[in-house]
Design a protein around this motif. Structure first.
Motif: not given
Length: 282
Positions: A15-22, A73-86, A132-137
């Motif tokens: 439910n909540d965007p409290i995930g991360d990417l490591y 997390s510093h690369t995610l542009k303030g968009q913390q994930p809820t479910i990191s997946n593909g 860097r430069n995360r954007s919708p694909f």
């Protein structure tokens, strides 16, 4: 594709965007990287985080000295994930594709592997690469679909696609193959036009989880599914052939271990090969 291991923790309640990417990264410098860095402790009860020392996990004694676990997390542009997946890379390693499932998007990062000279400055932030430069694909709420008109030329229409993005893989031509949870299919996506040009249907199964290439010449698309009540074939592994010449890329072994893992073989029964782009149960 250079032997790093990426990990995506998630909110256990989805439910909540409290995930991360490591990343378990390997820095090939003359001096070992200090492993006593701060990491974020994930909580499913609150969006707050706390800093703590990284503690060795079981099996960490098999890692090389220059391996470190670091948050991206510093690369995610303030968009913390809820479910990191593909997660996968373009064949030339300049693009990284990433799914946070509830967004119903694939996002793309510019990606660069650092040269030895990059370690003289602070740009690397203790990492052997930059993203860097995360954007919708591609956004499945507003996706472009390739159709052929009466003259055989390509045309596009836009529509919402059923299902939630889950696992993905990139083939040798750079096309993205995306599994759809509750969508019953895998989508083939052109990296240049961001348009859907193919779909692989999974018969009588809705929860498609992930996808990779395998089999002879890496020409088979291997698809995993999750169990669901009322779907007897759910939870099975499926395989599809005849994907218009699509071929997979060789798997990359994690380079941070101090031992060489045993060789693995991969084989499928001949009866698994379908005659259309409908996946067959393995």
């Amino acid at each position: 594709r250079s032997g790093r291991l990426f990990l995506g923790p998630m909110d256990i309640d989805c439910n909540d965007p409290i995930g991360d990417l490591y990343v378990l990264d390997v820095i090939d410098t003359n001096e070992p990287i200090d492993s006593n860095h701060s990491v974020k402790k994930q909580s499913t009860k609150s969006t707050s985080t706390q800093s703590q020392k990284a503690l060795p996990a079981p099996g960490m004694d098999t890692l090389r000295p220059n391996v470190s676990l670091r948050s991206l997390s510093h690369t995610l542009k303030g968009q913390q994930p809820t479910i990191s997946n593909g997660l996968d890379w373009s064949p030339c390693n300049t693009k990284m594709y990433y799914v946070d499932s509830p967004t119903r998007r694939i996002d793309v990062f510019n990606f660069r592997i650092f040269e030895q000279s990059d370690f003289s400055g602070k740009e690397h932030k203790g990492l052997s690469f930059g993203m860097r430069n995360r954007s919708p694909f591609i956004d499945l709420n507003n996706a472009r679909i390739v159709n052929k008109n009466a003259n055989g030329a390509s045309a596009f229409n836009t529509e919402s696609i059923k299902g939630t993005p889950d696992g993905l893989t990139v083939d040798a031509h750079g096309n993205i193959w995306l599994a759809l949870w509750e969508g019953g299919r895998v989508l083939g996506i052109n990296p240049n036009t961001q348009a859907i040009f193919a779909e692989v249907l999974i018969p009588n199964v809705s929860c498609v989880t992930s996808v990779c290439f395998g089999g002879p010449a890496l020409s088979w698309l291997v698809i995993t599914t999750a169990m669901k009540d009322g779907e007897p074939d759910s939870g099975q592994v499926f395989v599809a052939e005849y994907l218009g010449g699509a071929l997979g890329l060789p798997a990359t072994e994690f380079k941070g271990t101090a031992f060489t893992p045993p060789a693995m073989s991969f084989a499928m029964p001949k009866s698994a090969a379908p005659t259309t782009i409908m996946a067959a149960k393995l």
